[in-house]
Design a protein around this motif. Sequence first.
Motif, PDB file in Angstrom:
ATOM      1  N   GLN A 148      44.985 -19.090  19.189  1.00  0.00           N
ATOM      2  CA  GLN A 148      43.856 -19.869  19.692  1.00  0.00           C
ATOM      3  C   GLN A 148      44.116 -20.355  21.116  1.00  0.00           C
ATOM      4  OE1 GLN A 148      40.906 -20.129  18.224  1.00  0.00           O
ATOM      5  NE2 GLN A 148      41.772 -18.781  16.633  1.00  0.00           N
ATOM      6  N   ALA A 149      45.366 -20.738  21.359  1.00  0.00           N
ATOM      7  CA  ALA A 149      45.716 -21.155  22.730  1.00  0.00           C
ATOM      8  C   ALA A 149      45.542 -20.001  23.710  1.00  0.00           C
ATOM      9  CB  ALA A 149      47.140 -21.687  22.756  1.00  0.00           C
ATOM     10  N   ALA A 150      45.977 -18.806  23.260  1.00  0.00           N
ATOM     11  CA  ALA A 150      45.808 -17.632  24.143  1.00  0.00           C
ATOM     12  C   ALA A 150      44.342 -17.300  24.325  1.00  0.00           C
ATOM     13  CB  ALA A 150      46.557 -16.444  23.547  1.00  0.00           C
ATOM     14  N   LEU A 151      43.573 -17.345  23.185  1.00  0.00           N
ATOM     15  CA  LEU A 151      42.137 -17.051  23.282  1.00  0.00           C
ATOM     16  C   LEU A 151      41.431 -18.003  24.261  1.00  0.00           C
ATOM     17  CD1 LEU A 151      41.232 -16.339  19.535  1.00  0.00           C
ATOM     18  CD2 LEU A 151      41.158 -14.713  21.443  1.00  0.00           C
ATOM     19  N   LYS A 152      41.852 -19.238  24.223  1.00  0.00           N
ATOM     20  CA  LYS A 152      41.241 -20.228  25.092  1.00  0.00           C
ATOM     21  C   LYS A 152      41.442 -19.838  26.566  1.00  0.00           C
ATOM     22  CE  LYS A 152      41.707 -25.047  26.520  1.00  0.00           C
ATOM     23  NZ  LYS A 152      42.450 -26.319  26.323  1.00  0.00           N
ATOM     24  N   ARG A 153      42.649 -19.445  26.914  1.00  0.00           N
ATOM     25  CA  ARG A 153      42.935 -19.123  28.308  1.00  0.00           C
ATOM     26  C   ARG A 153      42.262 -17.819  28.714  1.00  0.00           C
ATOM     27  NH1 ARG A 153      44.168 -23.681  30.830  1.00  0.00           N
ATOM     28  NH2 ARG A 153      45.939 -24.781  29.887  1.00  0.00           N
ATOM     29  N   TYR A 154      42.301 -16.813  27.814  1.00  0.00           N
ATOM     30  CA  TYR A 154      41.649 -15.544  28.150  1.00  0.00           C
ATOM     31  C   TYR A 154      40.151 -15.752  28.304  1.00  0.00           C
ATOM     32  CZ  TYR A 154      45.923 -12.856  27.268  1.00  0.00           C
ATOM     33  OH  TYR A 154      47.181 -12.335  27.328  1.00  0.00           O
ATOM     34  N   THR A 155      39.596 -16.515  27.374  1.00  0.00           N
ATOM     35  CA  THR A 155      38.149 -16.801  27.455  1.00  0.00           C
ATOM     36  C   THR A 155      37.825 -17.519  28.763  1.00  0.00           C
ATOM     37  OG1 THR A 155      38.023 -16.959  25.046  1.00  0.00           O
ATOM     38  CG2 THR A 155      36.215 -17.938  26.318  1.00  0.00           C
ATOM     39  N   GLN A 156      38.697 -18.439  29.133  1.00  0.00           N
ATOM     40  CA  GLN A 156      38.526 -19.169  30.398  1.00  0.00           C
ATOM     41  C   GLN A 156      38.514 -18.185  31.573  1.00  0.00           C
ATOM     42  OE1 GLN A 156      41.679 -22.025  31.188  1.00  0.00           O
ATOM     43  NE2 GLN A 156      40.143 -23.623  31.503  1.00  0.00           N
ATOM     44  N   ALA A 157      39.430 -17.209  31.540  1.00  0.00           N
ATOM     45  CA  ALA A 157      39.490 -16.214  32.617  1.00  0.00           C
ATOM     46  C   ALA A 157      38.207 -15.393  32.677  1.00  0.00           C
ATOM     47  CB  ALA A 157      40.691 -15.300  32.424  1.00  0.00           C
ATOM     48  N   VAL A 158      37.691 -15.018  31.469  1.00  0.00           N
ATOM     49  CA  VAL A 158      36.447 -14.242  31.424  1.00  0.00           C
ATOM     50  C   VAL A 158      35.294 -15.060  31.970  1.00  0.00           C
ATOM     51  CG1 VAL A 158      34.772 -13.135  29.892  1.00  0.00           C
ATOM     52  CG2 VAL A 158      37.230 -12.792  29.521  1.00  0.00           C
ATOM     53  N   GLN A 159      35.223 -16.300  31.608  1.00  0.00           N
ATOM     54  CA  GLN A 159      34.105 -17.155  32.012  1.00  0.00           C
ATOM     55  C   GLN A 159      34.101 -17.425  33.517  1.00  0.00           C
ATOM     56  OE1 GLN A 159      34.770 -20.519  29.460  1.00  0.00           O
ATOM     57  NE2 GLN A 159      33.492 -19.705  27.790  1.00  0.00           N
ATOM     58  N   ILE A 160      35.242 -17.435  34.130  1.00  0.00           N
ATOM     59  CA  ILE A 160      35.288 -17.651  35.592  1.00  0.00           C
ATOM     60  C   ILE A 160      34.605 -16.498  36.319  1.00  0.00           C
ATOM     61  CG2 ILE A 160      36.845 -17.801  37.577  1.00  0.00           C
ATOM     62  CD1 ILE A 160      38.730 -19.418  35.754  1.00  0.00           C
ATOM     63  N   GLY A 161      34.691 -15.289  35.756  1.00  0.00           N
ATOM     64  CA  GLY A 161      33.869 -14.194  36.241  1.00  0.00           C
ATOM     65  C   GLY A 161      34.459 -13.355  37.356  1.00  0.00           C
ATOM     66  N   VAL A 162      35.756 -13.170  37.367  1.00  0.00           N
ATOM     67  CA  VAL A 162      36.386 -12.261  38.334  1.00  0.00           C
ATOM     68  C   VAL A 162      36.637 -10.956  37.612  1.00  0.00           C
ATOM     69  CG1 VAL A 162      38.371 -11.855  39.792  1.00  0.00           C
ATOM     70  CG2 VAL A 162      37.401 -14.159  39.632  1.00  0.00           C
ATOM     71  N   LEU A 163      36.084  -9.877  38.068  1.00  0.00           N
ATOM     72  CA  LEU A 163      36.086  -8.600  37.362  1.00  0.00           C
ATOM     73  C   LEU A 163      37.490  -8.184  36.926  1.00  0.00           C
ATOM     74  CD1 LEU A 163      34.621  -6.056  36.389  1.00  0.00           C
ATOM     75  CD2 LEU A 163      34.943  -5.113  38.687  1.00  0.00           C
ATOM     76  N   GLU A 164      38.435  -8.301  37.841  1.00  0.00           N
ATOM     77  CA  GLU A 164      39.799  -7.858  37.558  1.00  0.00           C
ATOM     78  C   GLU A 164      40.348  -8.535  36.295  1.00  0.00           C
ATOM     79  OE1 GLU A 164      44.243  -8.188  39.597  1.00  0.00           O
ATOM     80  OE2 GLU A 164      42.431  -8.392  40.834  1.00  0.00           O
ATOM     81  N   TYR A 165      40.030  -9.820  36.117  1.00  0.00           N
ATOM     82  CA  TYR A 165      40.550 -10.559  34.976  1.00  0.00           C
ATOM     83  C   TYR A 165      39.570 -10.594  33.813  1.00  0.00           C
ATOM     84  CZ  TYR A 165      44.140 -11.832  38.242  1.00  0.00           C
ATOM     85  OH  TYR A 165      45.175 -11.765  39.138  1.00  0.00           O
ATOM     86  N   THR A 166      38.311 -10.252  34.068  1.00  0.00           N
ATOM     87  CA  THR A 166      37.335 -10.173  32.969  1.00  0.00           C
ATOM     88  C   THR A 166      37.685  -9.031  32.022  1.00  0.00           C
ATOM     89  OG1 THR A 166      35.609 -11.113  34.344  1.00  0.00           O
ATOM     90  CG2 THR A 166      34.895  -9.857  32.425  1.00  0.00           C
TER      91      THR A 166
END
Length: 944
Positions: free
Chosen positions: A827-845
């Motif tokens: 869940q901690a990892a999901l939170k950070r990955y989801t955060q990266a997706v939500q910021i919206g930088v293609l490379e990290y999405t």
Amino acid sequence: MNNFALRAVFMLAIVSLAGCSLFSQPDDTEKTLGNINGLKVRLLSNDPLETSHDDVIDRYQRYLDVATEPEMRIRVAHRIASLKLQAEEIALDKIPEGTDSGLDASATREERAQAIASIKDYESLLEAYPDRSDNDAMLYQLAKAYSMAGRMQSAIATLEQLVADFPRSVYYLEGEFRLAQLLYASGDYEGAEQAYQRLIDRGPDDNQYYVSAGYLQGWSIFKQDRLQDSLLAFTRLLDEQYPTVAALSDAKGGELDMLNDILRIMAIMFDDLGDWEQIALFYDQHGKRHYEYLIYDRLATLYYDKQYYKSGASTLRAFVLRYPDDVLAPVYYERLIEGYKTARYPNLMRKHKEIYIGMFGVGGNYWLNHTEAVQQKLEKTLATYIWDLAGFHHAWGQNSKKLKDKRERLGEAERWYKEYIRSFPEADDTVKAHFLLAEVAFELQDYPLAKDHYEIVAYQYPGYEKAAEAGYAAILAFNKYRPAKTEALAWRQATVASAMRFVQEFPQDERSGTVLVNTAEMLLKDKYYPQALTTARLASQVEADLPERYRYGAALVRGHASFEQGLFAESEEALGKALTYSKLDKKTRRELRDKVAATVYKQGEQAKEQGDLTAAVGHWRRLATVIPESSTRIIAEYDAATLLMQMKDYDQAIEVLLHFREQYPEHKLTADIPSKLIVAYEDKGEWRKAAFELQRIWNDGTDPEQQRIACYQSAEYFEKGGDLDNALVMYKRYAHSYKKPFDAAVEAHFKLNEIYAAQNDEEKRRFWLDKVITLHNKAGKDQTDRSRYLAASAAYELGEFERVKYEKIAITLPLDKSVTRKNAVMQAALKRYTQAVQIGVLEYTTSATYRIGQLYAQLSKALMESERPGGMDELELEEYQFLLEEQAFPLDEAAIEIHQTNANRTYDGLYDEWIKKSYRSLGTLMPGQYNKNEKALSYVDQIR
């Protein structure tokens, strides 16, 4: 012979015997009908027949007796009349030259009878056939016959009929012209004017009488005493015939005679109208003309011929005043002056010489508006007039007994000598004007003016025979003058300067050495530095013959005066000599040494201004050796360092700057040293040293913005120089102290992450990565693409930390504990990955999406591969397996859905390694749909 053939024969006879033109145009347009040459018939010398006019007339007469055709009878009758008139002309031609050619003089009775007979014949024909179309020829011949018979009024009437009835006749132009001449000769000037006007109206084309008509019309109007109209007529003719100045100059022969006659009569008319002023009034009304100068000239000539000198002068002056900028203006004025000279009017002559100089003098409007060639012509006359006026007043003043008259006349002489000097400063005799002006000024007790011009003669014209006399006279003029108290000091200086100049030019004066030194000291005291320096230099040339005190004085003056003149090298040398004086006290010696220090510093400044930066640095740095105790040394060393920086001689600059900071730590200039050292260290690539100087600025600066920049840049330079510990310190100081500007703040936080990454310090990395995300989220409208990228990167990196931890947790018995622990990390990892997706930088999405899918897939796989409880039979194991599958299935579904989301981004034109990995994962999770291996041709295979 039929009628047609007979008619042709007679017509041929008429043509062969007829003259060219009964009224042929004479060469001189001023001739009248009374002196027109008669028609001459030229016979062939080898003609075998001796036939007279009477014989031919008799034969024509016999033809008339038998002829019946009307037309031929008219022609023959016309021819008989013409032959009779021709016989009269021949008779007139035989009259000897010098006798009256009129019919009333020596013409024979028989000849008159023939003319009268021809008149009767013409009159009879015209009376019998008044409407014939060729009656113009008969009228023409009849008018000529009347003229030859002396019946002028009849000739006039006939010509009037001719021009009235036959305006298109070949005889029209000549008939009109002869009519005008006869009218003029008979005193009918109005009729003549009208006849001439009709000729003018015909225009110049194919009209040989056009010019003569214009000229004679002007005379006709003049004879009517209509002077204004006559002037207009002559003006029109001049406009047409002489449209340019070049046309006037090119006139010759008859054209020139006519031009001169027109100008003469116009001058007479202007005089009759009043005087010279009428010329301007007339041409102001009718428009100015380029030939007006000729009219003024002729009118002036008219007056001078009559010895009306003032009127002639007034006429010429009127032209000059009307056209003051004309190239002839000075010429006319010179003629005016010459006229007064001829008339022996000396006062008027001198008066107008003054006016001439005022109008055409050097530097005036006329002078400046004309070419060098015109100026050269003026110079001789101006010089002559000025000398004449100056000499006249000078002589008069010297001979005057009354003081008032003397001063007045000498004042005038002074004025003209000044004018000559001003006008001709380079003339050979200008020196004489200077000398005479000085003499006049001295006599008028104007000693300042006198000494000025005596000095000019003495020192600007050393070869002049009276140069020495003038130099001595200048000294006398200085001594004669008693200035006011406010002027006394300056006059004293000038007095000494003049005396010393005299000594210099005439070295036989035994006082030269000591007087030069005394003069130099006086000039220095009065702050007359240029002359003080000159005098001191002269004294230095003879210093070997001077006592020590005067050698010291010369050196001291030269040192101070050259300093004020910017001659600092000479000042240093001279002051050095002054310091050798044995009787110097301590205070004076100290002051002189300070002055020497100033000369050295100034030499550095001069070298810098001249672009010799190396020399400038040399002067400033040598000051520490020359005068080490001088306070100027501090400024010199700092300026040397600044210049070395400008020269990019950073090694030497660093040396000087560090020494300066060490020597003068409390000096205000020390505050600027770090900024200079930073530039030098940057250029040398010594980043760590530059960072410490930046750290100084951050610590000691007074400008908050400058401190902020220095803090960040010092961290960068420590990092660049490999000093990561100090870099961490400065980045942390920046991160904790400066939240704005946002870009720099977020970069500082990220830099800390990077340095800790290089040091493998995960815990501190987590802290600063989380700070990056927090900064970005709180930035609001200040968010940038860069902050978005850094935040996405930070979120992803934090997710990676959790993922690695997650992957290390195995699912073991008891399942509830291990699964709970693994799920918490997931869940901690999901939170950070989801955060990266939500910021919206293609490379990290795409990468974060892939990682999320894998988390679910890995958990599913871990469940299925987890440890089985012991002691279970086969059925229990099967049921346990079903339970695990029930738990794992939703995880697989979630993984598939997430990977499909990533894979579907290809529809938006996106495809990177993470999308590719999602496809591979889908191939494992859904092999039936995604794990289809198709044979793919390589690009090379396809093009083959």
